[in-house]
Design an enzyme around this catalytic site. Structure first.
Site, PDB file in Angstrom:
ATOM      1  N   GLN A 180      36.504 -19.051  10.015  1.00 21.34           N
ATOM      2  CA  GLN A 180      37.193 -18.176   9.059  1.00 21.34           C
ATOM      3  C   GLN A 180      36.206 -17.427   8.160  1.00 21.34           C
ATOM      4  OE1 GLN A 180      40.290 -17.233   8.776  1.00 21.34           O
ATOM      5  NE2 GLN A 180      40.983 -18.450  10.501  1.00 21.34           N
ATOM      6  N   SER A 181      35.029 -17.162   8.667  1.00 22.91           N
ATOM      7  CA  SER A 181      34.006 -16.484   7.860  1.00 22.91           C
ATOM      8  C   SER A 181      34.474 -15.111   7.356  1.00 22.91           C
ATOM      9  CB  SER A 181      32.741 -16.307   8.713  1.00 22.91           C
ATOM     10  OG  SER A 181      31.852 -15.396   8.092  1.00 22.91           O
ATOM     11  N   ASN A 182      34.482 -14.954   6.036  1.00 26.22           N
ATOM     12  CA  ASN A 182      34.770 -13.632   5.450  1.00 26.22           C
ATOM     13  C   ASN A 182      33.657 -12.653   5.805  1.00 26.22           C
ATOM     14  OD1 ASN A 182      37.084 -14.577   3.879  1.00 26.22           O
ATOM     15  ND2 ASN A 182      35.572 -15.635   2.602  1.00 26.22           N
TER      16      ASN A 182
END
Ligand SMILES: *Cc1c(COP(=O)(O)O)cnc(C)c1O
Length: 319
Positions: free
Chosen positions: A75-77
């Site tokens: 879920q890396s921004n």
């Protein structure tokens, strides 16, 4: 010393981002709390990585890259914002993500699918293995490629937050304000390191506090990134650990919601109608609340909280 304008930069975001006083939170905490809305930085759902990517992707273009690799958790921004930036610039992003966290098509992974981004998962805890995989895939493609490290946190990316400090110094002058304390999350380090170096250069009245959201060795990471960015700028400043404060705010661990972090998310939403995320900004704001309760701020201090974004992950995390 060089100027930040000496470094090539692509225009990706909406800058300067606004600074506003949080009137209700200020009343509750008994000091003047301001927020810098780097969550409104323009591309994707906004966030801090845009400032770093303006420098990093200019470098990629200068080197003739066609493909851009980056990495992070599922879920890396940062990975999502790298993909969004590449879409705008006509570069092809390939994300090689750690097979950790929420891997269903939710949150940032949903946004990546809307952009048609190529996402590959690798079952490893080692970024070294992932960078090796980038070289393997890049070589196989036979096209010029550029690798951006996790969080965009290398010396060049760190310049993004040196630039943010310079931006704050201009906003201070326009508003007739001076910030005593600046608070931000520390996840891969570039934001905090850039802010700490930038404060040394442009905001001498301010003390920078990094709220650590993972158990990485931030003492060393922060110093290395500050020194790397200072070297790029040829800035004649002594970098040492007295330049900033660090605070442990990871709670049960990186990307796992903490009780104080969840309470901080709720406090901000209920009182100001602004959304924080449980992974970074909620924990960072919980650190600010804890400092206020410990009496770290005087009633007439001006305290600036950097809202670094994270909206993309908000819809994929258990809270
Ligand atoms: C990446 C990130 C951070 C941490 O910034 P670093 O420069 O990696 O330390 C903070 N907030 C959000 C929302 C992020 O995505």
């Amino acid at each position: 010393m060089k100027s930040l304008n000496d470094f090539p930069r692509v225009e990706l975001g909406f800058f300067p981002t606004p600074i506003r006083r949080l009137n209700n939170i200020s009343r509750i905490l008994g000091t003047n709390v301001y927020i810098k809305r780097d969550d409104l930085s323009g591309l994707g759902l906004g966030g801090n990585k845009i400032r770093k990517l303006e420098f990093l992707l200019a470098d990629a273009l200068a080197q003739g890259a066609e493909v851009v690799f980056t990495t992070g958790g599922a879920q890396s921004n940062h990975a999502m914002l790298t993909a969004a930036s590449c879409c705008k610039l006509g570069l092809e992003p390939i994300l090689i993500l750690m097979d950790r966290g929420v891997t269903e098509k939710k949150g940032n992974l949903l946004l990546e699918s809307l952009m048609g981004t190529e996402v590959r998962f690798q079952d490893t805890d080692s970024y070294r293995e992932i960078y090796a995989e980038m070289d393997r895939v890049g070589t196989e493609l036979g096209r010029p490629y550029y690798k951006i490290p996790c969080g965009g946190s290398n010396a060049l990316g760190t310049l993004g937050y040196v630039a943010c400090a310079e931006e704050i110094s201009r906003q201070e002058k326009d508003a007739g304000l001076s910030f005593r304390h600046i608070i931000c999350a520390e996840g891969s380090g570039g934001t905090m390191a850039g802010m700490a170096l930038g404060a040394k250069l442009f905001l001498p009245e301010a003390r920078v506090h990094g709220m650590m959201v993972s158990e990485d060795p931030f003492d060393q990471i922060t110093l290395d990134l500050m020194q790397g960015a200072a070297d790029l700028l040829e800035a004649d400043v002594a970098i040492n650990a007295d330049n900033y404060d660090l605070r442990e705010m990871w709670g049960p661990g990186y990307a796992i919601s903490s009780e104080e972090g969840a309470a901080a998310v709720t406090m901000m939403a209920e009182n100001e109608g602004i959304f924080l995320d449980p992974v970074y900004t909620g924990k960072a704001f919980a650190g600010l609340i804890a400092m206020a309760r410990e009496g770290a701020f005087a009633p007439d201090d001006n305290v600036l909280f950097i809202h670094t974004g994270g909206a993309g992950g908000l819809f994929a995390v258990e809270m």
